[in-house]
Design a protein around this motif. Sequence first.
Motif, PDB file in Angstrom:
ATOM      1  N   HIS A 201       0.734  -1.208   0.131  1.00 46.93           N
ATOM      2  CA  HIS A 201       0.014  -0.093   0.098  1.00 46.93           C
ATOM      3  C   HIS A 201       1.005   1.133   0.018  1.00 46.93           C
ATOM      4  CE1 HIS A 201      -3.805  -2.531   1.902  1.00 46.93           C
ATOM      5  NE2 HIS A 201      -3.701  -2.347   0.345  1.00 46.93           N
ATOM      6  N   ILE A 202       2.185   1.121  -0.617  1.00 44.82           N
ATOM      7  CA  ILE A 202       2.944   2.028  -0.702  1.00 44.82           C
ATOM      8  C   ILE A 202       3.630   2.207  -2.232  1.00 44.82           C
ATOM      9  CG2 ILE A 202       5.307   3.028  -0.062  1.00 44.82           C
ATOM     10  CD1 ILE A 202       4.871   2.479   2.670  1.00 44.82           C
ATOM     11  N   ALA A 203       3.475   3.494  -2.622  1.00 44.06           N
ATOM     12  CA  ALA A 203       4.241   3.314  -4.147  1.00 44.06           C
ATOM     13  C   ALA A 203       5.302   4.474  -4.339  1.00 44.06           C
ATOM     14  CB  ALA A 203       3.273   3.973  -5.099  1.00 44.06           C
ATOM     15  N   PHE A 204       6.330   4.337  -4.791  1.00 45.84           N
ATOM     16  CA  PHE A 204       7.527   5.360  -4.712  1.00 45.84           C
ATOM     17  C   PHE A 204       7.070   6.561  -5.955  1.00 45.84           C
ATOM     18  CE2 PHE A 204       9.898   1.056  -4.181  1.00 45.84           C
ATOM     19  CZ  PHE A 204      10.476   1.254  -3.025  1.00 45.84           C
ATOM     20  N   GLU A 205       7.616   7.703  -5.395  1.00 42.72           N
ATOM     21  CA  GLU A 205       7.155   8.594  -6.118  1.00 42.72           C
ATOM     22  C   GLU A 205       7.949   9.104  -7.229  1.00 42.72           C
ATOM     23  OE1 GLU A 205       5.708  13.228  -4.668  1.00 42.72           O
ATOM     24  OE2 GLU A 205       7.836  12.437  -3.949  1.00 42.72           O
ATOM     25  N   ASP A 206       9.059   8.278  -7.594  1.00 44.91           N
ATOM     26  CA  ASP A 206       9.748   8.447  -8.466  1.00 44.91           C
ATOM     27  C   ASP A 206       9.289   7.824  -9.756  1.00 44.91           C
ATOM     28  OD1 ASP A 206      11.796   9.490  -7.017  1.00 44.91           O
ATOM     29  OD2 ASP A 206      12.837   7.676  -6.524  1.00 44.91           O
ATOM     30  N   THR A 207       9.617   8.297 -11.099  1.00 41.82           N
ATOM     31  CA  THR A 207       8.969   7.799 -12.235  1.00 41.82           C
ATOM     32  C   THR A 207       9.795   6.477 -12.414  1.00 41.82           C
ATOM     33  OG1 THR A 207       8.819   9.884 -13.420  1.00 41.82           O
ATOM     34  CG2 THR A 207       8.925   8.126 -14.867  1.00 41.82           C
ATOM     35  N   PRO A 208       8.853   5.565 -12.905  1.00 41.40           N
ATOM     36  CA  PRO A 208       9.522   4.160 -13.061  1.00 41.40           C
ATOM     37  C   PRO A 208      10.495   4.231 -14.261  1.00 41.40           C
ATOM     38  CG  PRO A 208       7.159   4.232 -13.099  1.00 41.40           C
ATOM     39  CD  PRO A 208       7.418   5.658 -13.158  1.00 41.40           C
ATOM     40  N   LYS A 209      11.355   3.279 -14.203  1.00 46.14           N
ATOM     41  CA  LYS A 209      12.081   3.028 -15.510  1.00 46.14           C
ATOM     42  C   LYS A 209      11.464   1.816 -16.494  1.00 46.14           C
ATOM     43  CE  LYS A 209      16.628   3.632 -12.851  1.00 46.14           C
ATOM     44  NZ  LYS A 209      15.804   4.271 -11.670  1.00 46.14           N
ATOM     45  N   LEU A 210      11.706   1.858 -17.549  1.00 45.34           N
ATOM     46  CA  LEU A 210      10.987   1.024 -18.496  1.00 45.34           C
ATOM     47  C   LEU A 210      11.282  -0.622 -18.199  1.00 45.34           C
ATOM     48  CD1 LEU A 210      11.527   2.715 -21.960  1.00 45.34           C
ATOM     49  CD2 LEU A 210       9.357   2.515 -20.741  1.00 45.34           C
ATOM     50  N   GLU A 211      12.574  -0.811 -17.603  1.00 46.44           N
ATOM     51  CA  GLU A 211      12.719  -2.197 -17.448  1.00 46.44           C
ATOM     52  C   GLU A 211      11.981  -2.680 -16.257  1.00 46.44           C
ATOM     53  OE1 GLU A 211      16.249   0.247 -16.004  1.00 46.44           O
ATOM     54  OE2 GLU A 211      15.073   0.009 -17.633  1.00 46.44           O
ATOM     55  N   GLN A 212      11.343  -1.972 -15.417  1.00 44.74           N
ATOM     56  CA  GLN A 212      10.757  -2.308 -14.106  1.00 44.74           C
ATOM     57  C   GLN A 212       9.132  -2.466 -14.474  1.00 44.74           C
ATOM     58  OE1 GLN A 212      11.859   1.502 -12.034  1.00 44.74           O
ATOM     59  NE2 GLN A 212      12.312   0.113 -10.483  1.00 44.74           N
ATOM     60  N   VAL A 213       8.729  -2.216 -15.834  1.00 46.42           N
ATOM     61  CA  VAL A 213       7.198  -2.152 -15.847  1.00 46.42           C
ATOM     62  C   VAL A 213       7.069  -3.323 -16.848  1.00 46.42           C
ATOM     63  CG1 VAL A 213       6.943   0.278 -16.021  1.00 46.42           C
ATOM     64  CG2 VAL A 213       7.308  -0.935 -17.852  1.00 46.42           C
ATOM     65  N   GLY A 233      -4.131   0.853  -9.725  1.00 45.92           N
ATOM     66  CA  GLY A 233      -4.729   0.123 -10.707  1.00 45.92           C
ATOM     67  C   GLY A 233      -3.619  -0.941 -10.951  1.00 45.92           C
ATOM     68  N   ILE A 234      -3.979  -1.504 -12.200  1.00 46.30           N
ATOM     69  CA  ILE A 234      -3.021  -2.515 -12.726  1.00 46.30           C
ATOM     70  C   ILE A 234      -2.577  -2.274 -14.175  1.00 46.30           C
ATOM     71  CG2 ILE A 234      -2.886  -4.907 -13.498  1.00 46.30           C
ATOM     72  CD1 ILE A 234      -4.215  -5.796 -10.892  1.00 46.30           C
ATOM     73  N   LEU A 235      -1.443  -2.326 -14.393  1.00 41.38           N
ATOM     74  CA  LEU A 235      -0.716  -2.001 -15.745  1.00 41.38           C
ATOM     75  C   LEU A 235      -1.328  -3.140 -16.846  1.00 41.38           C
ATOM     76  CD1 LEU A 235       0.818   0.026 -17.222  1.00 41.38           C
ATOM     77  CD2 LEU A 235       2.724  -1.287 -16.780  1.00 41.38           C
ATOM     78  N   ALA A 236      -2.123  -2.785 -17.962  1.00 39.05           N
ATOM     79  CA  ALA A 236      -2.534  -3.719 -18.772  1.00 39.05           C
ATOM     80  C   ALA A 236      -2.089  -3.640 -20.101  1.00 39.05           C
ATOM     81  CB  ALA A 236      -4.265  -3.404 -19.026  1.00 39.05           C
ATOM     82  N   GLU A 237      -1.519  -2.606 -20.647  1.00 38.28           N
ATOM     83  CA  GLU A 237      -0.595  -2.418 -21.931  1.00 38.28           C
ATOM     84  C   GLU A 237       0.498  -1.899 -21.900  1.00 38.28           C
ATOM     85  OE1 GLU A 237      -3.287  -0.930 -24.904  1.00 38.28           O
ATOM     86  OE2 GLU A 237      -4.985  -2.280 -24.851  1.00 38.28           O
ATOM     87  N   LEU A 238       1.524  -2.201 -22.443  1.00 38.16           N
ATOM     88  CA  LEU A 238       2.758  -1.474 -22.772  1.00 38.16           C
ATOM     89  C   LEU A 238       2.767  -0.717 -23.916  1.00 38.16           C
ATOM     90  CD1 LEU A 238       5.444  -4.023 -21.547  1.00 38.16           C
ATOM     91  CD2 LEU A 238       4.189  -2.321 -20.325  1.00 38.16           C
TER      92      LEU A 238
END
Length: 368
Positions: A201-213, A233-238
Motif C-alpha cells: 500500500h506504498i508506491a515510490f514517487e519516482d518515475t518508473p524505469k522501462l525495465e521495471q514495468v 490500478g493494474i498495468l494492462a498494456e505497454l
Amino acid sequence: MEMDDQLEVTMSQSEETSSKRGLFEFENLAESQCESEPSTSGFLCKRTRMEYGLSKRVEVSLIRLPDYKISALRPPTPLQFYSEDESQSSSDSDTKHRESSDSDTPAGKKSKKKKNQTTDNMEHTPIIDSSAFAYTPQETTKTRPDLPEEEITVGLTVLARKKNLRWQRGQVVEVVTKEDGRLKYKVTFEEKGRSLVSGHHIAFEDTPKLEQVYVGARVVVNCQEDSIQYRAGILAELPSRKNRLRFLVFLDNHRPVYVGLTLFYLVARPLPDTTDDIQDDTHKRFMKQYIKDWPHPHLTQYKPGQHASVEFNGVQQRCKVEMLDCSLIMVVSECNQHKEWIHRGSLRLSHMPRFLELRRREAEAGEQ
C-alpha cells in the motif's frame, strides 16, 4: 489458338481507296508503361501508332507476364490490428460478408423486417477478436522483473493508501516490525492524518524505469481529471503502435485510462498476485482473466454510431458508441446522455460474460 501465337487481323477496304492504303506500325512501349495497363487475362497488349492514315493490316503480340508480376498486381490482403482505423476495417469486412450472404436471396423476397434484424444483430453482437496484441517478446511478459528492491526508509516521500481507493502523498516516519516479521510503515500525509500501512500500500514517487514495468504490475495513477487525485490500478498494456505509444491502466474501480510514463508510479512491495489487492470481486475476476489471456485479450470490434448494451450501476442500458481510442470506446447512454470510456473487452458489455462463459465450457469439454 495458342495465347503465345501472334494474332493477325486483316482489314479490307474498297478499290476506290486502295491507293490510299497505309500501314500501322507497332511502337515498343517501356516495360514500366506496359505493366501499368495489364489486360484482364493477365497478358500485356502493345499499342499501335497510325503513320499514314488508313490501315490495312494489324498485328498484336501477346506476352505472358511472369507470376511475380501478376501477384504484384493483385491488391494486398489487409492485416488486422487493434488500432481505431483497423477496428473499423474489421467491422466493415464483417458487414460486407453479411451483405454478400443476403445477395443470394431474390430481391423480391427480401423484407424490411429481415434488414432490421440484421442491423440489430450487428449492433448487439459485435465481432470479438482475440488476435495477439503484443508483437515483440518484451510485451508478452507477465512476470515481475528480477531486479533489486528499493528500500523504504524513514523520511522517504511516498504515495500511500489512506482510504479505500484513495491514495495520498505522505512521508514515512517510522518502520515497524511485527511479531511475525512483517514490516509496516507509518506514514504521515500532507493533507493531515496518519496511517500504518503494508508495503503493497506504498508506491515510490519516482518515475518508473522501462525495465521495471510489465503487464500486471501494480501501480498508482495520477488522475488529473479526477476529484481523487491518486488511484491504484493494474498495468494492462505497454506502449506500442497499436495504442499510440501509451500505457493502459485499469483502475480498481474498473475505469481504463491511457497514460504516459510520468503519470503512474510503481507499488513498492506488490503482492505475488497483484489482483488480490482489488476489492471489487467482479473487477478482480475480469483482471485475472485479462492477465491470463494476455497477449491475446478479447476485444470487441465497434464503429462509431453502433449501439451496445452497457451496464451502469447494475442496470443494462442501451448506449451509442461515439468514439474509439485503440482498446477503448466512448459510449453515450441514451437514457441520460452519460458519457464514459470503457474497455472493448469489459464485462459491462452485455455479450462479454456470455462469450467468456461459452469459452469456459468449450475449454472444459476439451479437457474431458
